[in-house]
Design a protein around this motif. Structure first.
Motif, PDB file in Angstrom:
ATOM      1  N   GLU A  61       0.825  -1.209   0.000  1.00 22.80           N
ATOM      2  CA  GLU A  61       0.000   0.000   0.000  1.00 22.80           C
ATOM      3  C   GLU A  61       0.853   1.250   0.000  1.00 22.80           C
ATOM      4  O   GLU A  61       0.593   2.205  -0.728  1.00 22.80           O
ATOM      5  CB  GLU A  61      -0.910   0.016   1.233  1.00 22.80           C
ATOM      6  CG  GLU A  61      -2.338  -0.420   0.920  1.00 22.80           C
ATOM      7  CD  GLU A  61      -3.141  -0.579   2.194  1.00 22.80           C
ATOM      8  OE1 GLU A  61      -3.069   0.318   3.053  1.00 22.80           O
ATOM      9  OE2 GLU A  61      -3.813  -1.622   2.333  1.00 22.80           O
ATOM     10  N   GLU A  62       1.887   1.223   0.817  1.00 25.54           N
ATOM     11  CA  GLU A  62       2.782   2.380   0.882  1.00 25.54           C
ATOM     12  C   GLU A  62       3.441   2.631  -0.464  1.00 25.54           C
ATOM     13  O   GLU A  62       3.536   3.767  -0.921  1.00 25.54           O
ATOM     14  CB  GLU A  62       3.855   2.166   1.952  1.00 25.54           C
ATOM     15  CG  GLU A  62       3.339   2.398   3.361  1.00 25.54           C
ATOM     16  CD  GLU A  62       4.398   2.089   4.418  1.00 25.54           C
ATOM     17  OE1 GLU A  62       5.597   2.230   4.111  1.00 25.54           O
ATOM     18  OE2 GLU A  62       4.010   1.681   5.524  1.00 25.54           O
ATOM     19  N   VAL A  63       3.877   1.542  -1.066  1.00 30.33           N
ATOM     20  CA  VAL A  63       4.535   1.675  -2.369  1.00 30.33           C
ATOM     21  C   VAL A  63       3.549   2.247  -3.387  1.00 30.33           C
ATOM     22  O   VAL A  63       3.880   3.159  -4.150  1.00 30.33           O
ATOM     23  CB  VAL A  63       5.058   0.307  -2.852  1.00 30.33           C
ATOM     24  CG1 VAL A  63       5.513   0.399  -4.304  1.00 30.33           C
ATOM     25  CG2 VAL A  63       6.202  -0.153  -1.975  1.00 30.33           C
ATOM     26  N   GLU A  64       2.342   1.739  -3.365  1.00 20.32           N
ATOM     27  CA  GLU A  64       1.351   2.211  -4.332  1.00 20.32           C
ATOM     28  C   GLU A  64       1.082   3.705  -4.164  1.00 20.32           C
ATOM     29  O   GLU A  64       0.911   4.423  -5.139  1.00 20.32           O
ATOM     30  CB  GLU A  64       0.053   1.410  -4.195  1.00 20.32           C
ATOM     31  CG  GLU A  64       0.128   0.088  -4.938  1.00 20.32           C
ATOM     32  CD  GLU A  64      -1.088  -0.794  -4.720  1.00 20.32           C
ATOM     33  OE1 GLU A  64      -1.250  -1.729  -5.506  1.00 20.32           O
ATOM     34  OE2 GLU A  64      -1.850  -0.539  -3.763  1.00 20.32           O
ATOM     35  N   GLU A  65       1.064   4.127  -2.916  1.00 24.99           N
ATOM     36  CA  GLU A  65       0.863   5.553  -2.659  1.00 24.99           C
ATOM     37  C   GLU A  65       1.977   6.389  -3.274  1.00 24.99           C
ATOM     38  O   GLU A  65       1.721   7.419  -3.902  1.00 24.99           O
ATOM     39  CB  GLU A  65       0.831   5.817  -1.143  1.00 24.99           C
ATOM     40  CG  GLU A  65      -0.580   6.010  -0.609  1.00 24.99           C
ATOM     41  CD  GLU A  65      -0.576   6.024   0.913  1.00 24.99           C
ATOM     42  OE1 GLU A  65       0.237   6.783   1.490  1.00 24.99           O
ATOM     43  OE2 GLU A  65      -1.363   5.269   1.509  1.00 24.99           O
ATOM     44  N   VAL A  66       3.189   5.926  -3.071  1.00 25.63           N
ATOM     45  CA  VAL A  66       4.332   6.654  -3.631  1.00 25.63           C
ATOM     46  C   VAL A  66       4.217   6.696  -5.147  1.00 25.63           C
ATOM     47  O   VAL A  66       4.392   7.745  -5.780  1.00 25.63           O
ATOM     48  CB  VAL A  66       5.669   5.987  -3.218  1.00 25.63           C
ATOM     49  CG1 VAL A  66       6.823   6.652  -3.933  1.00 25.63           C
ATOM     50  CG2 VAL A  66       5.836   6.049  -1.719  1.00 25.63           C
ATOM     51  N   VAL A  67       3.908   5.558  -5.736  1.00 24.93           N
ATOM     52  CA  VAL A  67       3.783   5.480  -7.195  1.00 24.93           C
ATOM     53  C   VAL A  67       2.741   6.472  -7.676  1.00 24.93           C
ATOM     54  O   VAL A  67       2.959   7.230  -8.625  1.00 24.93           O
ATOM     55  CB  VAL A  67       3.407   4.048  -7.632  1.00 24.93           C
ATOM     56  CG1 VAL A  67       3.005   4.036  -9.105  1.00 24.93           C
ATOM     57  CG2 VAL A  67       4.576   3.109  -7.405  1.00 24.93           C
TER      58      VAL A  67
END
Ligand SMILES: [Zn+2]
Length: 376
Positions: A61-67
């Motif tokens: 989820e965190e990665v997706e937010e950054v993306v």
């Protein structure tokens, strides 16, 4: 935390559509920016990982937010302008026949063919398959232009083996393979329009060659069974020659359907018999044809263009005389506003606002327009 960076890069690639890892691609910069951000996440999550309590879902989820944040920051309008993106522009479909010692009306030479590939590559052209072209599933990086390579008649010079049993380096397939080995981002796409039972003129090797082509991403198109002038045949005759050619290729390459046609001599049947080209049968064999190429002298419009007709695709001859390949490359270099430039995403059709009307209605939902000049 290499895994996280990798995951991030993958996610980013997916959300940006097709991104090839070439230095010329602007999205590569964004990827590196994202990687920096992923390092920050790494630091935040480092402790929890050490404690073996990493919740993978939270990480994702965190990665997706950054993306998402990174993607939002991309100024697509500026990129479209910079790369002159126009997916309704002109495309070159090039017609080759044999490669001979000397160039002729239709013949090229191994040397000249290599030079063609070098110039195309250097000027930002990337090969696409006839199927991807016709279906408008063109998948090349932003700012590049699709090109379709076609070979008629299946001469031996297109594909033969040398004395060591290797694909001859002066054959069309050998040249394409070698070029691809050095320039992977050029793609390795070409369609060979074949007729009769001895394509490439080495009877014992027909099955081996045809299977090699299909297994290596090349396409086989039909050129009728007897290289027939379709205007001289009845409806039944048209179906017979196309079905027999289909039956032969199917007998060599299991399950392969030829869906693209090159009209022998560029001649089509009279109007009322044309339907026999697109589907038909003879004995046990049926066929469906989705595209036909002409012998021609002009670039063709993009498959997203309102005037595109897959059943009548103009080709240009190789060579440097008027209305041949190098003539058109010069023309398109001088008039880039006419040329197809990809946005790097096969799911969208991007054109300057002034060309919105050029896009076929079928692509209305995928259409993105932008202003050619910067506004406030
Ligand atoms: Zn021919």
């Amino acid at each position: 935390m290499k895994k996280l960076s990798l995951l991030l890069a993958c996610l980013l690639l997916t959300s940006c559509g097709s991104v090839n890892n070439t230095a010329e691609n602007p999205v590569v910069e964004v990827v590196s920016e994202a990687e920096n951000l992923s390092e920050e996440i790494d630091q935040v999550t480092e402790n929890s990982e050490e404690n073996d309590q990493v919740d993978q879902e939270v990480l994702v989820e965190e990665v997706e937010e950054v993306v998402e944040e990174v993607v939002e920051e991309i100024d697509y309008e500026a990129l479209y302008r910079e790369y002159k993106v126009n997916e309704a522009g002109k495309v070159l479909v090039i017609m080759y026949h044999n490669l001979a010692d000397k160039p002729g009306t239709y013949a090229s030479t191994p040397e000249l063919f290599r030079k063609d590939l070098e110039r195309l590559y250097a000027e930002g052209y990337r090969t696409v398959s006839m199927t991807d072209f016709v279906n408008n599933t063109i998948d090349i990086p932003m700012g590049t232009t699709p090109v379709v390579l076609t070979f008629d008649d299946g001469s031996k010079s297109n594909f033969y083996f040398d004395e060591n049993g290797e694909i001859a380096s002066d054959s069309a397939v050998g040249i394409l393979n070698d070029f691809y080995a050095e320039h992977e981002d050029f793609g390795r796409n070409a369609i060979f329009y074949l007729f009769g039972t001895n394509p490439f003129r080495e009877k014992d090797l027909v099955a081996e060659k045809l299977n090699y082509l299909v297994e290596n991403g090349y396409e086989i198109g039909t050129h009728t069974y007897g290289h027939d002038n379709l205007k001289e045949l009845s409806g039944e005759g048209i179906e017979k020659t196309l079905a027999r050619n289909e039956a032969f290729i199917e007998s060599m390459v299991e399950g392969y359907d030829m869906i693209h046609l090159s009209l022998p001599y560029g001649i089509r049947p009279v109007e009322e018999l044309r339907k026999h080209i697109w589907s038909g049968s003879y004995e046990e064999t049926t066929y469906e044809i989705i595209s036909a190429v002409n012998v021609g002298w002009n670039p063709v419009v993009s498959p997203a263009h309102v005037d595109f007709n897959p059943k009548s695709i103009n080709r240009i001859t190789c060579g440097d005389d008027e209305a041949e390949l190098h003539f058109w490359l010069d023309q398109l270099a001088d008039r880039p506003e006419r040329r197809y430039y990809s946005d790097g995403d096969r799911n969208t059709v991007v054109v300057p606002a002034s060309k919105a009307e050029d896009v076929h209605e079928a692509y209305k939902d995928q259409l993105i327009t932008y202003n050619e000049s910067e506004e406030e």
